[in-house]
Design a protein around this motif. Structure first.
Motif, mmCIF file in Angstrom:
data_model
loop_
_atom_site.group_PDB
_atom_site.id
_atom_site.type_symbol
_atom_site.label_atom_id
_atom_site.label_comp_id
_atom_site.label_asym_id
_atom_site.label_seq_id
_atom_site.Cartn_x
_atom_site.Cartn_y
_atom_site.Cartn_z
ATOM 1 N N UNK A 193 0.977 -1.026 0.021
ATOM 2 C CA UNK A 193 0.078 0.015 -0.033
ATOM 3 C C UNK A 193 0.912 1.094 -0.071
ATOM 4 N N UNK A 194 1.851 1.136 0.830
ATOM 5 C CA UNK A 194 2.856 2.345 0.788
ATOM 6 C C UNK A 194 3.597 2.552 -0.490
ATOM 7 N N UNK A 195 3.975 1.470 -1.169
ATOM 8 C CA UNK A 195 4.761 1.355 -2.398
ATOM 9 C C UNK A 195 3.569 1.920 -3.568
ATOM 10 N N UNK A 196 2.472 1.461 -3.544
ATOM 11 C CA UNK A 196 1.376 1.887 -4.484
ATOM 12 C C UNK A 196 1.099 3.375 -4.054
ATOM 13 N N UNK A 197 1.117 3.845 -3.129
ATOM 14 C CA UNK A 197 0.890 5.345 -2.885
ATOM 15 C C UNK A 197 1.950 6.143 -3.412
ATOM 16 N N UNK A 198 3.155 5.696 -3.145
ATOM 17 C CA UNK A 198 4.231 6.646 -3.533
ATOM 18 C C UNK A 198 4.412 6.515 -5.164
ATOM 19 N N UNK A 199 3.983 5.270 -5.764
ATOM 20 C CA UNK A 199 3.974 5.372 -7.380
ATOM 21 C C UNK A 199 2.944 6.077 -7.755
ATOM 22 N N UNK A 254 3.563 9.816 -6.984
ATOM 23 C CA UNK A 254 4.748 10.432 -7.409
ATOM 24 C C UNK A 254 5.442 11.281 -6.224
ATOM 25 N N UNK A 255 5.294 10.651 -5.157
ATOM 26 C CA UNK A 255 5.867 11.263 -3.664
ATOM 27 C C UNK A 255 7.515 11.055 -3.734
ATOM 28 N N UNK A 256 8.090 12.062 -3.156
ATOM 29 C CA UNK A 256 9.648 11.724 -3.303
ATOM 30 C C UNK A 256 10.215 10.742 -1.878
ATOM 31 N N UNK A 257 9.153 10.485 -1.195
ATOM 32 C CA UNK A 257 9.202 9.525 0.165
ATOM 33 C C UNK A 257 9.135 8.234 -0.478
ATOM 34 N N UNK A 258 10.151 7.203 -0.078
ATOM 35 C CA UNK A 258 10.321 5.683 -0.515
ATOM 36 C C UNK A 258 8.801 5.190 -0.029
ATOM 37 N N UNK A 259 8.391 4.125 -0.838
ATOM 38 C CA UNK A 259 7.369 3.553 -0.392
ATOM 39 C C UNK A 259 7.269 2.634 0.894
ATOM 40 N N UNK A 260 8.583 2.078 1.209
ATOM 41 C CA UNK A 260 8.641 1.486 2.381
ATOM 42 C C UNK A 260 8.488 2.365 3.767
ATOM 43 N N UNK A 261 8.831 3.936 3.403
ATOM 44 C CA UNK A 261 8.877 4.474 4.719
ATOM 45 C C UNK A 261 7.330 4.921 4.755
ATOM 46 N N UNK A 262 6.603 4.933 3.427
ATOM 47 C CA UNK A 262 5.043 5.281 3.597
ATOM 48 C C UNK A 262 4.458 4.215 4.265
#
Length: 153
Positions: free
Chosen positions: A14-20, A23-31
């Motif tokens: 879910x975090x990885x999907x949100x990042x992609x 287009x957030x500059x925060x890595x998906x695993x951090x999200x």
């Protein structure tokens, strides 16, 4: 344990999907970690839903550093002659990480120490207004307040 691992993986994806998607500059695993934190904080995910897999992953954390170590050895020729700079950056970043982690833990501990006491005080005030038995003290709310203070300590 498979169910618990699935919860962790779903939150990670879910975090990885949100990042992609955003287009957030925060890595998906951090999200994903932020999503997990807020899920635990709000009670959407209970601690007992992920406690066993979390303990397993923490106990075997060294296993996750093997690929990074192995790839570092394969790139040793590129690092030759830059050992002093790498060690300096590693030492400085280690001290910065220790300081930031310590300050963050201290702030979070202060936040959680204050919050239950405020809640217990509100419960006590409401109890005193609603159930005052004439003696000037509400025994139920006093016990609840004392129990909450013991939990905090």
């Amino acid at each position: 344990m498979l169910k618990q691992f699935s919860i962790i993986l779903i939150i990670y994806f879910l975090g990885d999907l949100m990042q992609k998607a955003l287009g957030l500059p925060i890595p998906g695993n951090v999200l994903g970690m932020l999503i997990l934190f807020f899920s635990l904080y709000t009670g959407v995910v209970k601690l007992n839903m992920i406690d066993k897999i979390s303990d397993f992953l923490l106990e075997n954390m060294a296993f996750f550093f093997l690929p990074a170590g192995a790839s570092l050895i394969t790139c040793f020729a590129l690092l030759e002659g830059k050992l002093t700079a790498i060690l300096t950056v590693s030492l400085i970043s280690t001290f910065v990480i220790l300081a930031v982690t310590g300050l963050t833990v201290e702030l979070v501990q202060r936040f959680f120490r204050k919050k239950p006491v405020k809640i217990a005080s509100r419960i006590e005030n409401k109890g005193n207004k609603a159930n005052n038995n004439g003696s000037g003290r509400n025994t139920k709310s006093v016990h609840a307040h004392e129990n909450r203070r013991e939990e905090v300590i």
